[in-house]
Design a protein around this motif. Sequence first.
Motif, mmCIF file in Angstrom:
data_model
loop_
_atom_site.group_PDB
_atom_site.id
_atom_site.type_symbol
_atom_site.label_atom_id
_atom_site.label_comp_id
_atom_site.label_asym_id
_atom_site.label_seq_id
_atom_site.Cartn_x
_atom_site.Cartn_y
_atom_site.Cartn_z
ATOM 1 N N GLN A 26 -35.739 11.229 6.122
ATOM 2 C CA GLN A 26 -35.957 9.986 6.872
ATOM 3 C C GLN A 26 -37.091 9.164 6.262
ATOM 4 N N VAL A 27 -38.254 9.788 6.085
ATOM 5 C CA VAL A 27 -39.410 9.077 5.551
ATOM 6 C C VAL A 27 -39.152 8.683 4.095
ATOM 7 N N GLY A 28 -38.476 9.543 3.359
ATOM 8 C CA GLY A 28 -38.123 9.206 1.978
ATOM 9 C C GLY A 28 -37.265 7.950 1.911
ATOM 10 N N TYR A 29 -36.359 7.809 2.886
ATOM 11 C CA TYR A 29 -35.517 6.616 2.938
ATOM 12 C C TYR A 29 -36.360 5.376 3.213
ATOM 13 N N VAL A 30 -37.290 5.482 4.176
ATOM 14 C CA VAL A 30 -38.160 4.345 4.507
ATOM 15 C C VAL A 30 -38.982 3.930 3.290
ATOM 16 N N LEU A 31 -39.566 4.892 2.598
ATOM 17 C CA LEU A 31 -40.419 4.578 1.463
ATOM 18 C C LEU A 31 -39.619 4.061 0.274
ATOM 19 N N ALA A 32 -38.337 4.403 0.219
ATOM 20 C CA ALA A 32 -37.497 3.934 -0.879
ATOM 21 C C ALA A 32 -36.999 2.506 -0.661
ATOM 22 N N TYR A 33 -36.797 2.116 0.611
ATOM 23 C CA TYR A 33 -36.134 0.838 0.880
ATOM 24 C C TYR A 33 -36.938 -0.127 1.755
ATOM 25 N N TRP A 34 -38.231 0.132 1.954
ATOM 26 C CA TRP A 34 -39.004 -0.782 2.806
ATOM 27 C C TRP A 34 -39.147 -2.171 2.174
ATOM 28 N N VAL A 63 -25.285 -0.817 1.007
ATOM 29 C CA VAL A 63 -24.686 0.099 1.985
ATOM 30 C C VAL A 63 -24.706 -0.494 3.385
ATOM 31 N N TYR A 64 -25.831 -1.101 3.754
ATOM 32 C CA TYR A 64 -26.005 -1.581 5.127
ATOM 33 C C TYR A 64 -26.127 -3.104 5.174
ATOM 34 N N PRO A 65 -25.637 -3.710 6.248
ATOM 35 C CA PRO A 65 -25.861 -5.152 6.434
ATOM 36 C C PRO A 65 -27.323 -5.424 6.746
ATOM 37 N N ASN A 81 -32.593 -2.326 12.921
ATOM 38 C CA ASN A 81 -31.502 -1.936 12.037
ATOM 39 C C ASN A 81 -32.000 -0.943 10.995
ATOM 40 N N PHE A 82 -33.172 -1.243 10.403
ATOM 41 C CA PHE A 82 -33.723 -0.355 9.370
ATOM 42 C C PHE A 82 -34.167 0.981 9.966
ATOM 43 N N ALA A 83 -34.789 0.962 11.164
ATOM 44 C CA ALA A 83 -35.197 2.212 11.821
ATOM 45 C C ALA A 83 -33.969 3.073 12.134
ATOM 46 N N SER A 84 -32.881 2.431 12.551
ATOM 47 C CA SER A 84 -31.645 3.171 12.835
ATOM 48 C C SER A 84 -31.083 3.800 11.564
ATOM 49 N N GLN A 85 -31.167 3.076 10.466
ATOM 50 C CA GLN A 85 -30.724 3.638 9.189
ATOM 51 C C GLN A 85 -31.522 4.905 8.854
ATOM 52 N N SER A 86 -32.830 4.844 9.132
ATOM 53 C CA SER A 86 -33.687 6.002 8.814
ATOM 54 C C SER A 86 -33.306 7.213 9.664
ATOM 55 N N ARG A 135 -32.030 10.884 8.609
ATOM 56 C CA ARG A 135 -32.657 12.104 9.141
ATOM 57 C C ARG A 135 -31.617 13.146 9.540
ATOM 58 N N GLY A 136 -30.423 12.688 9.834
ATOM 59 C CA GLY A 136 -29.372 13.629 10.222
ATOM 60 C C GLY A 136 -28.734 13.324 11.556
ATOM 61 N N TRP A 137 -29.171 12.246 12.211
ATOM 62 C CA TRP A 137 -28.549 11.878 13.481
ATOM 63 C C TRP A 137 -27.097 11.463 13.249
ATOM 64 N N THR A 138 -26.286 11.677 14.250
ATOM 65 C CA THR A 138 -24.910 11.215 14.227
ATOM 66 C C THR A 138 -24.739 10.090 15.238
ATOM 67 N N MET A 139 -23.854 9.158 14.918
ATOM 68 C CA MET A 139 -23.612 8.036 15.822
ATOM 69 C C MET A 139 -22.862 8.507 17.060
ATOM 70 N N ASP A 140 -23.024 7.758 18.145
ATOM 71 C CA ASP A 140 -22.267 8.028 19.366
ATOM 72 C C ASP A 140 -21.866 6.693 19.994
ATOM 73 N N ASP A 141 -21.304 6.745 21.171
ATOM 74 C CA ASP A 141 -20.825 5.520 21.812
ATOM 75 C C ASP A 141 -21.963 4.552 22.131
ATOM 76 N N GLY A 142 -23.157 5.076 22.307
ATOM 77 C CA GLY A 142 -24.278 4.213 22.678
ATOM 78 C C GLY A 142 -25.092 3.702 21.513
ATOM 79 N N TRP A 143 -24.912 4.306 20.337
ATOM 80 C CA TRP A 143 -25.726 3.943 19.161
ATOM 81 C C TRP A 143 -24.846 4.096 17.923
#
Length: 336
Positions: free
Chosen positions: A187-195, A202-204, A213-218, A222-230
């Motif tokens: 997660q943090v690696g993603y933030v530091l790579a694309y801040w 990949v993402y709009p 949007n960026f926090a959700s990408q992180s 991290r390993g979260w999976t999407m659901d009906d609410g997010w």
Amino acid sequence: MALGCAAAIAGVSAFGAVAASADSDRDTTSTTTARAAAASSAAAADTIAASAAEVDEAPTVTSDLSVAAAPFTGGTQVSVTGEGLDEVASVTVGGASADIVAADAAHVTFAVPAVAEDALGTAAEVRFADAAGQAIGAETPTAVVAAGTSVVQPLEGVLTGASAPKAPTAPRTLTLTYTSDPGIDAQVGYVLAYWSEYNSDVYPVISGYDCANFASQSLLARGWTMDDGWNLDLATGAMSPSWASSTALRDYLNTRPDRATPLDDSQRGLVKVGDIAQFDWDSSGDRDHTAVVTRVERTDDGTKIWVGGHTKDADFWDVDTALATGGGSVSYFSIR
């Protein structure tokens, strides 16, 4: 007369014989009884009656930790076994308080507390205490009697009524090593790579307010999976409000205690790398900006937090500087 005297003499002789026989029986019985009493006294003399031995009933941890290493982000459950552990009232790991999950006379299970990232690789001492604050020791048996071994006690000089002695023990220290968390590293690696260089392949990108949007990408990294609410549809770019809006993300996380725990700024001591920080610049109650915690420092003066994110493009933005500049308040979500 002669016959009478003879009869009398015979009678006396017979009586005398009967009396002598009775005396002999009494002598024999007395001798037997005396010998039995003497034997009993001798046996008693050879047996020392001992008072009940005092057994140390103090609570003691007798096992290793069920887990030797755990992520610094906390939450890992660790168990120990021992004696009298229902008296354990507190557990600390490296001085930080740990929540007791379960406890009975033979077992204690606690949750590892979250610590700062700079604790990585350190071996933190685990301590147990009772309600009075007295330390509960950890000991290792130094002698073991093999199962099934019979012990023959001598007939003489035996202690009766004494409890069998416990195996001798030696004190020891229990330690837990803090490790990194692969999910948080990603997660943090993603933030530091694309801040600063947005991952637009990949993402709009939401111009002007891409922070949630960026926090959700992180969180997805991290390993979260999407659901009906997010959720986000990568094919169409359609996003749920909770994916793209700071306030909607807050509302979503408040309905998912399995994923996040809300914290206010007075609870900075519980904030860890990978958590979500949200700012309310105008104190309206809405959330105006969302970022990811990228660094935490804990000192005697308190806890310092830095965040990374989009819109206010940053990798390590000091939260206190952000508040001094923008005003308002900050709150957090401790991510599980």
